[in-house]
Design a protein around this motif. Structure first.
Motif, PDB file in Angstrom:
ATOM      1  N   MET A 124       0.834  -1.213   0.000  1.00  0.00           N
ATOM      2  CA  MET A 124       0.000   0.000   0.000  1.00  0.00           C
ATOM      3  C   MET A 124       0.863   1.254   0.000  1.00  0.00           C
ATOM      4  SD  MET A 124      -3.174  -1.122   2.421  1.00  0.00           S
ATOM      5  CE  MET A 124      -4.431  -0.061   1.710  1.00  0.00           C
ATOM      6  N   ILE A 187     -12.717   1.889   2.078  1.00  0.00           N
ATOM      7  CA  ILE A 187     -11.802   3.013   2.354  1.00  0.00           C
ATOM      8  C   ILE A 187     -11.109   3.537   1.106  1.00  0.00           C
ATOM      9  CG2 ILE A 187     -11.325   2.447   4.766  1.00  0.00           C
ATOM     10  CD1 ILE A 187      -8.648   1.233   3.377  1.00  0.00           C
ATOM     11  N   ARG A 282     -13.715   9.849  13.030  1.00  0.00           N
ATOM     12  CA  ARG A 282     -12.490  10.200  12.316  1.00  0.00           C
ATOM     13  C   ARG A 282     -11.306  10.357  13.264  1.00  0.00           C
ATOM     14  NH1 ARG A 282      -9.273  13.950   9.568  1.00  0.00           N
ATOM     15  NH2 ARG A 282      -8.824  13.268   7.448  1.00  0.00           N
ATOM     16  N   ILE A 287      -5.859   7.005  10.447  1.00  0.00           N
ATOM     17  CA  ILE A 287      -5.642   8.140   9.579  1.00  0.00           C
ATOM     18  C   ILE A 287      -4.920   9.284  10.271  1.00  0.00           C
ATOM     19  CG2 ILE A 287      -7.638   9.629  10.036  1.00  0.00           C
ATOM     20  CD1 ILE A 287      -8.522   9.221   7.273  1.00  0.00           C
TER      21      ILE A 287
ATOM     22  N   PHE B 215      -6.267   0.766   7.369  1.00  0.00           N
ATOM     23  CA  PHE B 215      -5.720   0.850   6.009  1.00  0.00           C
ATOM     24  C   PHE B 215      -6.075   2.137   5.261  1.00  0.00           C
ATOM     25  CE2 PHE B 215      -5.602  -4.065   5.641  1.00  0.00           C
ATOM     26  CZ  PHE B 215      -4.454  -4.077   6.413  1.00  0.00           C
ATOM     27  N   ALA B 216      -6.925   2.964   5.844  1.00  0.00           N
ATOM     28  CA  ALA B 216      -7.310   4.186   5.132  1.00  0.00           C
ATOM     29  C   ALA B 216      -6.076   5.022   4.811  1.00  0.00           C
ATOM     30  CB  ALA B 216      -8.292   4.988   5.973  1.00  0.00           C
ATOM     31  N   ALA B 217      -5.985   5.449   3.571  1.00  0.00           N
ATOM     32  CA  ALA B 217      -4.792   6.189   3.145  1.00  0.00           C
ATOM     33  C   ALA B 217      -5.172   7.593   2.681  1.00  0.00           C
ATOM     34  CB  ALA B 217      -4.076   5.422   2.058  1.00  0.00           C
ATOM     35  N   GLY B 218      -4.310   8.159   1.865  1.00  0.00           N
ATOM     36  CA  GLY B 218      -4.417   9.570   1.499  1.00  0.00           C
ATOM     37  C   GLY B 218      -5.763   9.994   0.932  1.00  0.00           C
ATOM     38  N   GLY B 219      -6.304   9.220   0.006  1.00  0.00           N
ATOM     39  CA  GLY B 219      -7.565   9.600  -0.617  1.00  0.00           C
ATOM     40  C   GLY B 219      -8.690   9.678   0.395  1.00  0.00           C
ATOM     41  N   PHE B 220      -8.790   8.672   1.234  1.00  0.00           N
ATOM     42  CA  PHE B 220      -9.831   8.650   2.260  1.00  0.00           C
ATOM     43  C   PHE B 220      -9.617   9.796   3.254  1.00  0.00           C
ATOM     44  CE2 PHE B 220     -11.861   7.254   6.157  1.00  0.00           C
ATOM     45  CZ  PHE B 220     -13.074   6.745   5.702  1.00  0.00           C
ATOM     46  N   ARG B 221      -8.374  10.017   3.606  1.00  0.00           N
ATOM     47  CA  ARG B 221      -8.084  11.094   4.557  1.00  0.00           C
ATOM     48  C   ARG B 221      -8.532  12.437   3.993  1.00  0.00           C
ATOM     49  NH1 ARG B 221      -2.816  10.227   5.371  1.00  0.00           N
ATOM     50  NH2 ARG B 221      -2.497  11.483   3.537  1.00  0.00           N
ATOM     51  N   ASP B 330       2.473  11.703   3.932  1.00  0.00           N
ATOM     52  CA  ASP B 330       1.783  11.203   5.109  1.00  0.00           C
ATOM     53  C   ASP B 330       1.565   9.705   5.060  1.00  0.00           C
ATOM     54  OD1 ASP B 330       0.263  13.993   6.228  1.00  0.00           O
ATOM     55  OD2 ASP B 330       1.058  13.895   4.191  1.00  0.00           O
ATOM     56  N   ASN B 331       2.028   9.055   6.097  1.00  0.00           N
ATOM     57  CA  ASN B 331       1.789   7.630   6.297  1.00  0.00           C
ATOM     58  C   ASN B 331       2.419   6.755   5.219  1.00  0.00           C
ATOM     59  OD1 ASN B 331       0.841   5.780   8.058  1.00  0.00           O
ATOM     60  ND2 ASN B 331      -1.163   5.580   7.098  1.00  0.00           N
ATOM     61  N   ALA B 333       1.558   5.862   2.625  1.00  0.00           N
ATOM     62  CA  ALA B 333       0.628   4.902   2.053  1.00  0.00           C
ATOM     63  C   ALA B 333       0.052   5.427   0.752  1.00  0.00           C
ATOM     64  CB  ALA B 333      -0.494   4.626   3.036  1.00  0.00           C
ATOM     65  N   ASP B 334       0.335   6.648   0.423  1.00  0.00           N
ATOM     66  CA  ASP B 334      -0.272   7.194  -0.785  1.00  0.00           C
ATOM     67  C   ASP B 334       0.783   7.870  -1.649  1.00  0.00           C
ATOM     68  OD1 ASP B 334      -2.602   9.684  -1.697  1.00  0.00           O
ATOM     69  OD2 ASP B 334      -2.600   7.582  -2.290  1.00  0.00           O
TER      70      ASP B 334
END
Lengths: 367, 367
Positions: A124, A187, A282, A287, B215-221, B330-331, B333-334
């Motif tokens: 990911m 997600i 949230r 996140i 697992f939430a990444a950039g888009g979800f954030r 960030d993270n 993941a994205d």
């Protein structure tokens, strides 16, 4: 004993995997396939792979491990092709696709007649940029790397794969392929549909309401950012995760009906609860955390629009490690002229705050 | 001739308006109302207002212009209160609420019996921070400042208001109040509901699918960022713009049904078109432009996670004006480890690119 690792697809993911593998295993022979010439040449020139081909079969029989790092549909086609090629006994095949069930099923269909191991994989991580030119040994550092075992995953396969990938410094998680697809539908895949639908809706609305084109501010911009992603990749994701996505879509439609009823009824208390609950959830999501870090340590500085202001501030903070930095100001319609600097820990944050307060006249906030 | 300006509500918006008014009109007497003591004291200490009160009636009769900078529901209550107070002949009353039709209607209801001018106002700016402590003379620079005329807006009222507000350097736009509420329902109010609904949906889903939490990444954030806004403010917005929001909600529900059908039918071509259209529309929106700037000039630099890397880069770029800067990481993941620097024009971008290429070994990209 040395191994031959075959990276099929030398884009960002494949090339970065190669670099990460080599970091802990410089003795491995890493070979690559790429259809397009440019990334193949770059991967060779930069030593990302030792040899490269545009013919999938060329290195297939020599490989101890094969990484399919191509789009989802092509991954499925290559699984079929591999089933017709001579391969080493016990070769381990894995992939890097964004959906997993369709790929695992294809592997089980095409590869089960032979002594081939298969593990679905979904690192990911990604980047703004694509191709071997963007290869980055640190791309997967602290990122989740999801492994979805299959009927073709014998007991030692996962330890073998993790050992080869140790140099990535990723966080490996094993999940059932179908569950992976359900979670990512919630997600990632379904939110993508929301963003594109909102964009399409605004596009239609502006025809009769031209100010729609101009007044969109920070919230709208954030919500629709992913609507600019590459359509082909997302079409493939939707096509290979249809059931989960449709289930989320339909469930969301019911939620919209519920909130519509609350608004029509003017139920102020219930609307407040709706917003408050979203806010609370949230705050609980991962996140909010950075990889390996429990929370943010943010300093906000109100800065004037002058040359070298940021440089001046960073010079004052020299030696203090900055995790992130940004100006929150886009279009001045949402958040204005605030330099946000993120630190690794509370001590650094407090030190930085003191320095800025003592040595500048800028307003400083700490969250 | 000097004027008395009455700022009702000394939060971020009211206090910043006071500073902006004073910039071009230092001779004006600016007085303020605030219920809470803290912002009232700060506004006095910082010279944001000349006098302050916690009693609305105290300065009402002396004011040439009254700015209601309080929440929507309180704005409506204060319009009613003002109708019962002695006021100057021809006083101009305006507000700063996020919805306009309900407020304009209240003004017409309560104030029409007397010689009072009313113009609805919506300065489209805000900040991360609140209260008089965050007051900023530049808050409205280049921001849209929407004016919604009413039956109580005589011919000279708008020029009078703009003259008083000249120091804000805002972009004034006149729109019908109902049209303002329709446009903002599409680009702000309804998207807020989407973000909170998505957050609530993910919150419920994680109960049976715990990886949703992680697992939430950039888009979800990005899509859910605004779900953390203050629930009370958004409840008021929904309550005062119900018809437009419900209309957008229902229309969006139909869109979701359409895309659900495309997925169920496996209509790959139509799904591709859906994503591609969203992408094309977004590229056309003003969202992509900065105030007064036609486009972005972004440089992307792949940077290692080392101390003072950003400082080193900014030192190399000393003297070149940086409009924005951020690390996209960030993270991990994205988007990963990319320092993005935005410049004012193509020349600065090209100069910066040359410097980084010549003097560092970092990878550099230009969009």
């Amino acid at each position: 004993m040395t191994k031959t690792i075959y990276i099929v697809g030398l884009g960002l993911i494949g090339s970065s995997l190669a670099l990460g593998i080599r970091r802990d295993h410089p003795e491995y022979r890493i070979v690559g396939y790429n259809r397009g010439e440019q990334s193949r040449m770059i991967a060779l020139e930069h030593g990302i792979v030792d040899e490269a081909t545009d013919n999938l079969s060329q290195f297939a029989a020599e490989a101890d491990m094969i990484f399919l790092c191509v789009p989802i549909q092509q991954t499925i086609r290559f699984l079929e092709e591999l089933s017709n090629l001579p391969l080493k006994e016990g070769v381990l095949v894995t992939d890097a696709g964004s959906t997993k069930e369709a790929i695992v099923e294809a592997a089980e269909t095409y590869l089960s007649a032979r002594n081939i191991h298969f593990i679905g994989g979904h690192p990911m991580a990604g980047s703004h940029k694509t191709g071997a030119i963007a290869a980055d040994v640190n791309l997967f550092e602290n990122a989740y790397y999801i492994l979805t075992p299959s009927r073709l995953t014998q007991a030692d396969a996962i330890p073998r794969l993790k050992e080869v990938l140790s140099g990535l410094h990723a966080r490996f998680v094993e999940i059932d392929a179908a569950e992976h697809d359900r979670v990512t539908s919630q997600i990632s895949h379904f939110p993508h549909i929301l963003a594109s639908s909102l964009m399409n809706q605004a596009g239609d609305y502006r025809k009769d309401h031209p100010f729609t084109q101009h007044f969109a501010a920070g919230g709208f911009r954030d919500m629709t950012r992913i609507a600019e992603s590459e359509p082909g990749m997302w079409t493939s994701i939707l096509m290979t995760n249809r059931a989960s996505i449709v289930e989320r879509l339909a469930e969301f439609g019911e939620r919209l009906k519920d909130i519509q009823q609350l608004i029509e009824a003017g139920d102020e208390e219930a609307i407040w609860q709706f917003f408050d609950q979203g806010r609370r959830i949230r705050k609980e999501m991962e996140i909010h955390k950075r990889a390996g870090v429990d929370s943010f340590y943010d300093l906000f500085i109100n800065i004037p629009d002058q040359e070298d202001t940021i440089l001046t501030i960073l010079e004052l903070l020299r030696g203090i490690s900055v995790v992130n930095i940004r100006i929150n100001e886009d279009n001045r319609a949402d958040i204005h002229g605030i330099l946000q600097i993120t630190f690794k820990n509370k001590e650094d944050l407090e030190r930085a705050e003191r320095i800025i307060r003592d040595q500048t006249s800028y307003q400083v906030f700490v969250d």
